[in-house]
Design an enzyme around this catalytic site. Structure first.
Site, PDB file in Angstrom:
ATOM      1  N   MET A 154       4.657 -55.931  55.204  1.00 50.41           N
ATOM      2  CA  MET A 154       4.451 -56.933  56.251  1.00 50.41           C
ATOM      3  C   MET A 154       5.486 -58.052  56.181  1.00 50.41           C
ATOM      4  O   MET A 154       5.762 -58.697  57.181  1.00 50.41           O
ATOM      5  CB  MET A 154       3.031 -57.508  56.183  1.00 50.41           C
ATOM      6  CG  MET A 154       1.956 -56.577  56.709  1.00 50.41           C
ATOM      7  SD  MET A 154       2.195 -56.019  58.430  1.00 50.41           S
ATOM      8  CE  MET A 154       2.011 -57.571  59.329  1.00 50.41           C
ATOM      9  N   VAL A 182       1.139 -49.645  55.171  1.00 47.76           N
ATOM     10  CA  VAL A 182       1.766 -50.947  54.968  1.00 47.76           C
ATOM     11  C   VAL A 182       0.930 -51.820  54.038  1.00 47.76           C
ATOM     12  O   VAL A 182      -0.303 -51.765  54.051  1.00 47.76           O
ATOM     13  CB  VAL A 182       1.992 -51.664  56.331  1.00 47.76           C
ATOM     14  CG1 VAL A 182       0.683 -51.904  57.054  1.00 47.76           C
ATOM     15  CG2 VAL A 182       2.746 -52.967  56.161  1.00 47.76           C
ATOM     16  N   CYS A 183       1.604 -52.614  53.203  1.00 48.38           N
ATOM     17  CA  CYS A 183       0.972 -53.668  52.407  1.00 48.38           C
ATOM     18  C   CYS A 183       1.848 -54.915  52.561  1.00 48.38           C
ATOM     19  O   CYS A 183       2.543 -55.053  53.567  1.00 48.38           O
ATOM     20  CB  CYS A 183       0.808 -53.247  50.943  1.00 48.38           C
ATOM     21  SG  CYS A 183       2.365 -52.995  50.069  1.00 48.38           S
ATOM     22  N   ARG A 184       1.827 -55.833  51.615  1.00 52.91           N
ATOM     23  CA  ARG A 184       2.626 -57.041  51.755  1.00 52.91           C
ATOM     24  C   ARG A 184       4.113 -56.757  51.618  1.00 52.91           C
ATOM     25  O   ARG A 184       4.917 -57.198  52.426  1.00 52.91           O
ATOM     26  CB  ARG A 184       2.193 -58.113  50.748  1.00 52.91           C
ATOM     27  CG  ARG A 184       2.975 -59.425  50.930  1.00 52.91           C
ATOM     28  CD  ARG A 184       2.488 -60.525  49.989  1.00 52.91           C
ATOM     29  NE  ARG A 184       2.691 -60.140  48.615  1.00 52.91           N
ATOM     30  CZ  ARG A 184       1.744 -60.182  47.661  1.00 52.91           C
ATOM     31  NH1 ARG A 184       0.543 -60.611  47.941  1.00 52.91           N
ATOM     32  NH2 ARG A 184       2.012 -59.804  46.439  1.00 52.91           N
TER      33      ARG A 184
END
Length: 111
Positions: free
Chosen positions: A90, A61-63
């Site tokens: 996220m 996961v990242c932004r």
């Protein structure tokens, strides 16, 4: 971007026992992350690949899903077959009402 060919899951599809690998920068992690996630900034992945499980579900996961897609592709090219990208990152995790924690004394948020 090669995200179309990568295995992915939505925020509500993440298995409860998945290894959630958060590849965002330290300030993003401190602002808000999933409980139980493992923080490993994207640029540190090549040097710290031994920390990433090769079995069980690993969700990256990242932004918003771009950096994590790159990491999923990189890991797959290096022999990982158990990694999936978190669609929408996220941002979608928070929008889906999934739990979040912060490390900076502020309410958990995605920056």
């Amino acid at each position: 971007m090669f995200a179309a060919n990568l295995p992915s899951v939505t925020a509500t599809q993440v298995p409860t026992d998945a290894y959630l690998l958060d590849v965002r920068e330290p300030d993003e992690w401190a602002a808000g992350h999933a409980p139980g996630a493992h923080h490993l900034p994207m640029m540190e992945i090549p040097a710290r690949m031994s920390e990433i499980p090769t079995d069980g579900d690993v969700v990256v996961v990242c932004r918003s899903g771009g950096r994590s897609a790159q990491v999923v592709g990189y890991l797959m090219n290096n022999g990982w077959d158990n990694v999936r990208n978190l669609d929408g990152g996220m941002r979608d995790w928070a929008a889906a009402g999934q739990p979040m924690l912060s490390e900076d004394g502020q309410p958990a948020r995605v920056i």
